[in-house]
Scaffold this active site. Structure first.
Site, PDB file in Angstrom:
ATOM      1  N   MET A 266       0.858  -1.188   0.000  1.00 21.23           N
ATOM      2  CA  MET A 266       0.000   0.000   0.000  1.00 21.23           C
ATOM      3  C   MET A 266       0.890   1.231   0.000  1.00 21.23           C
ATOM      4  O   MET A 266       1.748   1.396   0.884  1.00 21.23           O
ATOM      5  CB  MET A 266      -0.922  -0.007   1.224  1.00 21.23           C
ATOM      6  CG  MET A 266      -1.990  -1.093   1.184  1.00 21.23           C
ATOM      7  SD  MET A 266      -3.042  -1.117   2.671  1.00 21.23           S
ATOM      8  CE  MET A 266      -1.963  -1.993   3.817  1.00 21.23           C
TER       9      MET A 266
ATOM     10  N   CYS B 125      -3.687  -1.441  -9.336  1.00 19.84           N
ATOM     11  CA  CYS B 125      -3.909  -0.060  -8.903  1.00 19.84           C
ATOM     12  C   CYS B 125      -4.986   0.599  -9.761  1.00 19.84           C
ATOM     13  O   CYS B 125      -4.892   0.604 -10.987  1.00 19.84           O
ATOM     14  CB  CYS B 125      -2.617   0.733  -8.982  1.00 19.84           C
ATOM     15  SG  CYS B 125      -2.795   2.427  -8.359  1.00 19.84           S
TER      16      CYS B 125
ATOM     17  N   HIS C 174      -7.511  -9.136  -6.364  1.00 21.69           N
ATOM     18  CA  HIS C 174      -8.360  -8.246  -5.578  1.00 21.69           C
ATOM     19  C   HIS C 174      -9.730  -8.314  -6.235  1.00 21.69           C
ATOM     20  O   HIS C 174      -9.898  -7.880  -7.378  1.00 21.69           O
ATOM     21  CB  HIS C 174      -7.826  -6.817  -5.596  1.00 21.69           C
ATOM     22  CG  HIS C 174      -8.631  -5.885  -4.735  1.00 21.69           C
ATOM     23  ND1 HIS C 174      -8.165  -4.666  -4.336  1.00 21.69           N
ATOM     24  CD2 HIS C 174      -9.876  -5.996  -4.202  1.00 21.69           C
ATOM     25  CE1 HIS C 174      -9.088  -4.061  -3.595  1.00 21.69           C
ATOM     26  NE2 HIS C 174     -10.134  -4.851  -3.512  1.00 21.69           N
TER      27      HIS C 174
ATOM     28  N   ASP D 249     -11.736  -7.484   1.480  1.00 22.63           N
ATOM     29  CA  ASP D 249     -12.635  -7.597   2.628  1.00 22.63           C
ATOM     30  C   ASP D 249     -12.164  -8.598   3.680  1.00 22.63           C
ATOM     31  O   ASP D 249     -12.984  -9.282   4.305  1.00 22.63           O
ATOM     32  CB  ASP D 249     -14.063  -7.936   2.170  1.00 22.63           C
ATOM     33  CG  ASP D 249     -14.684  -6.832   1.320  1.00 22.63           C
ATOM     34  OD1 ASP D 249     -14.065  -5.756   1.218  1.00 22.63           O
ATOM     35  OD2 ASP D 249     -15.765  -7.050   0.748  1.00 22.63           O
TER      36      ASP D 249
END
Length: 380
Positions: free
Chosen positions: A27, A111, A183, A217
């Site tokens: 991140m 991204c 993701h 999540d």
């Protein structure tokens, strides 16, 4: 607290066994050496540094070279590379290999921010199947002689009309990636809405010879075994769930070891974790810059706790370790971990149109690198 049952698994990424099968997501502005060390103090796994821009690396941008810092005890050292041009990706991965800068390379194709996608990078790139394959192949070819495994992280696709994850997984597998991670959101979703774990299950069915990791999540320790049970994935990638909550990795380690999950920390214990984070940041960046960096973490650490508006504002402006110590001393150390601290953390925002290069969606087989694609020279 009773430990949720965790599916038995052995996750290997190249020569490295990742036990528990938990990866810290890179991140930007978060997963520097200080934060990674703090997380590692709670549990094992694989901890990936923040995104490194290929061009900035090969040109030895001072900011980038500072980002490429690993703690002496950090192993394997995991670096995420970003780029659009296969040639520059090859040069960056070869530099990592020849100069022993890392032990594992992760590739960023997830991204969703406009400054990245408008140049064809990040979550935009897998739509260009052949260019995507060329970029992955370049990294694998450069890293392979040094025995450095290359993994690939991507999203479901650009938006609901352009899903690319199954093709991306198969292509990455064919080009020699050691694992793939999904993701389970589109780029258009950004970080909003709910991750679609069924897409992880579909990817696991499509990619059969290398591990498939799921991301999206994981906000509590129990979410990890649930994701693995529901999707069949081989491990999980944790991003926003650990913001202001590095002890999540200790809770995950407990889950996978079949031990009870520890109770959440009291406010005093959170203050001690925050003070440790501040100390590590000051050690890495100097006290002034370290305290400025710490400010963005305050709301995450104290989420749900009755801290008080005035004290919160002071913490968000902290400028020295001495001032931080004074402010932390004003907290009621015995306040238990609140239920309000559970759930989603970090940026969520709303879905929005993905910014792409002109004509990007015209030909998925076009291998041309977009004009000025490698201009981004941010040092990360």
């Amino acid at each position: 607290m009773v430990a949720p049952s965790a599916p038995p698994t052995t996750l290997r990424i190249g020569p490295y066994q990742v036990d528990p099968p938990v990866v810290l997501a890179p991140m930007a502005g978060i997963t520097n050496v200080a934060f990674r060390r703090l997380c590692r103090e709670y549990g094992a796994g694989l901890y990936v540094c923040e995104m490194i821009t290929n061009r900035a690396l090969v040109e030895r941008h001072p900011g980038t070279m500072h980002l490429v810092t690993f703690d002496r005890a950090e192993y394997p050292r995991s670096m995420q590379l970003y780029g659009v041009d296969p040639e520059t990706m090859y040069r960056a991965a070869r530099m990592v290999a020849e100069e022993n800068l890392a032990d594992h390379i992760d590739m960023n194709f997830g991204c969703p921010v406009p400054k990245v996608t408008r140049k064809g990078g990040g979550a935009a790139l897998p739509f260009k199947r052949k260019l995507f394959g060329d970029v992955v192949a370049a990294a694998v070819r450069a890293a392979e002689p040094a025995g450095i495994p290359v993994t690939v992280k991507f999203r479901i696709g650009i938006d609901d009309g352009h899903h690319t994850h199954l093709d991306a997984g198969r292509i990455a597998e064919a080009e020699g990636a050691s694992a793939v991670a999904l993701h389970a959101r589109t780029a258009a979703q950004r970080y909003s809405g709910q991750a679609d774990w069924s897409a992880i299950a579909a990817l696991k069915e499509a990619v059969t010879t290398v591990p498939v990791l799921g991301n999206g999540d994981i906000f509590a320790a129990s979410d990890a075994p649930r994701m693995m049970s529901e999707t069949g994935c081989d491990g999980v990638v944790v991003g926003r769930g650990c913001l202001g909550r590095p002890w999540l990795f200790g809770e995950l380690e407990a889950v996978f070891a079949g031990r009870p999950v520890p109770e959440g920390p009291t406010l005093g214990e959170v203050a001690r974790v925050l003070r440790r984070h501040a100390e590590l940041l000051a050690e890495h960046d100097g006290e002034d810059k370290g305290m400025r960096d710490l400010r963005k973490h305050m709301a995450w650490y104290f989420r749900g706790f009755p801290v008080g508006g005035e004290l919160r504002q002071s913490l968000a402006r902290v400028s020295s370790l001495a001032e931080l110590d004074d402010l932390l001393g004003k907290l009621d150390a015995d306040v238990p971990f609140p239920s309000e601290a559970e759930g989603p953390r970090g940026r969520q925002g709303t879905a929005s149109r993905v910014v792409l290069p002109h004509g990007w969606l015209d030909d998925p087989d076009d291998r041309c690198v977009p004009t000025a694609a490698e201009v981004m020279h941010s040092g990360g």
